[in-house]
Design an enzyme around this catalytic site. Structure first.
Site: not given
Ligand code: RIB
Length: 305
Positions: A250-253
Site C-alpha cells: 500500500a505504499a503506492g496507494d
Molecule cells: O496495493 C496494495 C493492495 O493490493 C493490497 O491491499 C491488496 O488488496 C491488493 O489489492
C-alpha cells in the site's frame, strides 16, 4: 470546505502471511504470522486521501459476506462516504499476500465482488462523480468500467488520476486523452510501454512514451529512489525520504491518495508529490495495507529534509 476526492475501485480483504522469504513453486514454507487486514487498491487510496485531509467518497462493490461488512465499516470509520459502495451476491475481493523478512511482498488477488462494478453502476452514482474535485481509478475492477469512469471524469471537467495497478499490458489507446495524471510504478510503466524501466534514465524514456500516447502528465514512482514527474516541459526527480522499510504493501496507494488530497486542496504539483512521498515513506515503516497509512498530523510531524 475540504476538497472532494472520489475513488472508483476495489475493496479487498488482505490475507497476510509474514514468512522468512517468498515461496518457490511447489514449496511449503513455515510462516511467522497471519492477519486479515482491510485493503484493495481503491479502498487503500480512499483511506489515504481521507486520513491526509480530503473529503472522500468511494465507488465500489463488496460481497454479501462478513468481509464485505468489515471492508465497508473500515471506510466508514474514516468518515468516507459509502453511499456508492454496493453489496452484491458474491464473495468480497480478497488478496493473498506474503511479506518476507526483507519486506518484499508477493500478492495474488481474486476480484470477487469487484467484478460487479460495471459502467452501469458508475452511471447510477453519477451525482457522486459530479461532486468530485479529483477522481482516482486503478485497474482492480473491469477495464470497461475504468474506461467509462475516465471518460465521464473528463466530460465533467474533473482532475482525473489513473494509477494503472496492477498492469500486465498496454492501456487501451483511447484512455490516454482522459487522464490528467498517470501514476505507474516501475513495473507498471514497463508493462504499459514494453520498455525495461529500472532507473531514472529509463523512467524518463518510458514517461516520454506515455506523454506521447496522450497522458496529460506522468509520475513514475521508483520506490526508495523517489519519483519522476514528466510533462510537456521536461522532467523533475523527487528523491524519497529515507526510512527503514517493514512492509511496502500500500505504499503506492498511500502516495496516490496523498498526492490527490494535496492537489485537490490547492497545493502545487511539486508540493503534492513531496507530500505523497512523505506519506508513502511513513507507510512502509508499518505493517499492513490500511493500518499502515499515516494521518495528516503524522506527515506534518515528519522532519523536513
Ligand atoms: O496495493 C496494495 C493492495 O493490493 C493490497 O491491499 C491488496 O488488496 C491488493 O489489492
Amino acid at each position: 470546505m475540504p476538497a472532494k476526492v472520489v475513488v472508483i475501485g476495489s475493496l479487498n480483504m488482505d490475507l497476510v502471511t509474514r514468512a522468512p522469504r517468498l515461496p518457490r513453486g511447489g514449496e511449503t514454507l513455515i510462516g511467522h504470522t497471519f492477519a486479515t487486514v482491510s485493503g484493495g487498491k481503491g479502498a487503500n487510496q480512499a483511506v489515504a486521501a481521507a486520513r491526509l485531509g480530503a473529503q472522500v467518497s468511494m465507488v465500489g462493490c463488496v460481497g454479501s459476506d462478513a468481509y464485505g461488512h468489515e471492508l465497508r465499516d473500515a471506510l466508514l470509520a474514516e468518515q468516507i462516504d459509502c453511499q456508492a459502495v454496493s453489496t452484491v451476491e458474491d464473495s468480497s475481493g480478497v488478496a493473498l499476500i506474503v511479506v518476507d523478512d526483507q519486506s518484499q511482498n508477493a500478492i495474488v488477488i481474486v476480484a470477487g465482488a469487484n467484478g460487479a462494478l460495471t459502467p452501469a453502476v458508475i452511471d447510477q452514482f453519477d451525482a457522486v462523480l459530479q461532486a468530485a474535485d479529483v477522481i482516482i481509478c486503478q485497474l482492480e475492477v473491469p477495464d470497461a468500467t475504468v474506461g467509462h469512469a475516465l471518460k465521464r471524469g473528463r466530460a465533467l471537467g474533473k482532475t482525473v488520476i489513473l494509477n494503472p495497478a496492477p498492469a500486465s499490458r498496454p492501456l487501451p489507446a483511447d484512455w490516454y486523452a482522459n487522464i490528467d495524471y498517470l501514476i505507474p510504478n516501475e513495473s507498471e510503466a514497463s508493462a504499459l510501454t514494453g520498455l525495461s524501466v529500472d532507473s531514472l534514465a529509463s523512467a524518463e524514456v518510458a514517461a516520454s512514451q506515455l506523454l506521447t500516447a496522450g497522458a496529460g502528465k506522468v509520475i513514475i514512482t521508483l520506490g526508495a529512489q523517489g519519483s519522476l514527474f514528466a510533462d510537456g516541459q521536461g522532467f523533475q526527480h523527487f528523491p524519497a525520504p529515507k526510512v527503514q522499510a517493514v512492509d511496502t504493501t500500500a505504499a503506492g496507494d498511500t502516495f496516490v491518495g496523498g498526492f490527490a488530497a494535496a492537489l485537490a486542496s490547492g497545493r502545487s504539483e511539486a508540493e503534492a508529490i513531496g507530500f505523497g512521498q512523505v506519506a508513502a515513506a511513513l507507510s512502509v515503516t508499518r505493517a499492513g495495507a490500511q493500518p499502515s497509512i499515516p494521518t495528516l498530523s503524522d506527515v506534518q510531524a515528519f522532519p523536513a529534509p
